[in-house]
Design an enzyme around this catalytic site. Structure first.
Site, PDB file in Angstrom:
ATOM      1  N   CYS A  91      26.532  -8.719 -22.348  1.00  0.00           N
ATOM      2  CA  CYS A  91      25.382  -9.557 -22.014  1.00  0.00           C
ATOM      3  C   CYS A  91      24.702 -10.110 -23.260  1.00  0.00           C
ATOM      4  O   CYS A  91      24.122 -11.201 -23.219  1.00  0.00           O
ATOM      5  CB  CYS A  91      24.388  -8.798 -21.150  1.00  0.00           C
ATOM      6  SG  CYS A  91      23.739  -7.280 -21.879  1.00  0.00           S
ATOM      7  N   HIS A 166      19.479  -4.834 -20.777  1.00  0.00           N
ATOM      8  CA  HIS A 166      20.096  -6.118 -20.477  1.00  0.00           C
ATOM      9  C   HIS A 166      19.492  -7.196 -21.373  1.00  0.00           C
ATOM     10  O   HIS A 166      18.296  -7.163 -21.689  1.00  0.00           O
ATOM     11  CB  HIS A 166      19.846  -6.445 -19.000  1.00  0.00           C
ATOM     12  CG  HIS A 166      20.531  -7.679 -18.520  1.00  0.00           C
ATOM     13  ND1 HIS A 166      21.864  -7.940 -18.743  1.00  0.00           N
ATOM     14  CD2 HIS A 166      20.053  -8.742 -17.809  1.00  0.00           C
ATOM     15  CE1 HIS A 166      22.182  -9.097 -18.189  1.00  0.00           C
ATOM     16  NE2 HIS A 166      21.107  -9.604 -17.621  1.00  0.00           N
TER      17      HIS A 166
END
Length: 315
Positions: A91, A166
């Site tokens: 990510c 994230h």
């Protein structure tokens, strides 16, 4: 928002080196210590920001009707680069590419990345995500910055899941502030935005996001993607800034080299050499004394660090 904003580790050197290895020219990352629009504004030209947070949030971020902040722009993917995240642990790379691929008018992203963008823009987001994972260049560069971890952590035996984190991107594109998160079904629009108003607007969005966590949660990280600060230093003849930026690059190079290599074997050989010398000097008793003295020095250093007596890294 200083009291609610913290850092995990320094990442600007890793991210800067990563995009340079992709062929991107004259771009760097800067970590921000506060959610302060004026701090962002000093980095102009500013291309976007990368935000790291614990996932999911402590409170719901989206409902079946859409995100609590902003709105899904289902048609945006036809005009801007947005890729679905199809693989784990990528990510960060995907977030920085989400900014770069939408700044080709301002940034030289290199021939290979230009070709990749041209190839994938005709694809839907899920296929763009697959193309990212199948790109030899992107995969090799991403893997080259993976931290070497020779040990298996056997302490996690409670069955409790570790916290997940994230990365997502925020950037102004075509007069709109977009949130680009590969885990969402489409780009999220946060309304009209110019490059001039971007620092204030993105900070407002981030403040709302951070506010959804408990006050004790400080594990956030914000990186600004901006033009190489050495260019500004040269343009204005700022020798002090240039020297500081060149020194920073040297530090990054050293840190990245450490990150990519496993020194366990080296440390083991050094340890064995020391033990052999101690055995020659006084047998097992000399080794035990050396270990005890080392442990005592570590305890003393840890106590001093806790008291704030000195700036000491005991890890």
């Amino acid at each position: 928002m200083t009291s609610n904003f913290g850092l995990l580790i320094r990442r600007q050197g890793v991210f800067t080196s990563l995009i340079e290895n992709l062929g991107v020219k004259d771009v760097q990352f800067e970590e921000l210590l506060t959610l302060d629009p004026s701090e962002l504004a000093t980095l102009r030209p500013l291309y976007g920001v990368i935000f790291l947070f614990k996932y999911p949030t402590d409170r719901p971020y989206a409902t079946p009707d859409g995100p609590l902040d902003g709105s899904f722009d289902q048609n945006a993917s036809e005009q801007i680069f947005f890729a679905a995240q199809t693989i784990q642990n990528a990510c960060a790379t995907q977030a920085l590419l989400s900014v770069l691929m939408n700044k080709t008018d301002d940034v030289d992203i290199g021939t290979q990345m230009k070709d990749f963008r041209e190839f994938t823009m005709v694809l839907p987001p899920e296929f763009r995500g697959e193309a990212l994972s199948n790109s030899d260049l992107i995969r090799e560069v991403h893997n080259s910055f993976a931290r070497s971890s020779p040990f298996v952590d056997e302490t996690q035996k409670t069955g409790e899941a570790e916290d997940a984190f994230h990365f997502i991107a925020y950037t102004p594109i075509n007069g709109t502030l977009y949130e680009l998160d590969g885990l969402q079904p489409s780009p999220i629009s946060h309304g009209p935005c110019t490059t001039e108003s971007f620092p204030a607007q993105v900070v407002e969005v981030l403040q709302k996001r951070v506010a959804r966590y408990e006050a004790t949660e400080i594990r956030f990280n914000l990186l600004a993607m901006c033009r190489d600060l050495r260019i500004r230093a040269r343009d204005f003849g700022d020798e002090e800034l240039l020297a500081r930026e060149e020194r920073k690059r040297r530090d990054w190079q050293f840190e990245n080299a450490l990150r990519r290599h496993n020194f366990v074997g080296f440390a083991g050989e050094v340890l064995k050499g020391v033990v052999r010398e101690k055995l020659k000097q006084g047998g097992d008793a000399a080794v035990s004394k050396w270990v005890d003295e080392s442990l005592e020095r570590r305890k003393t250093a840890e106590k001093a660090a806790r008291r704030g007596d000195q700036d000491m890294d005991v890890d």
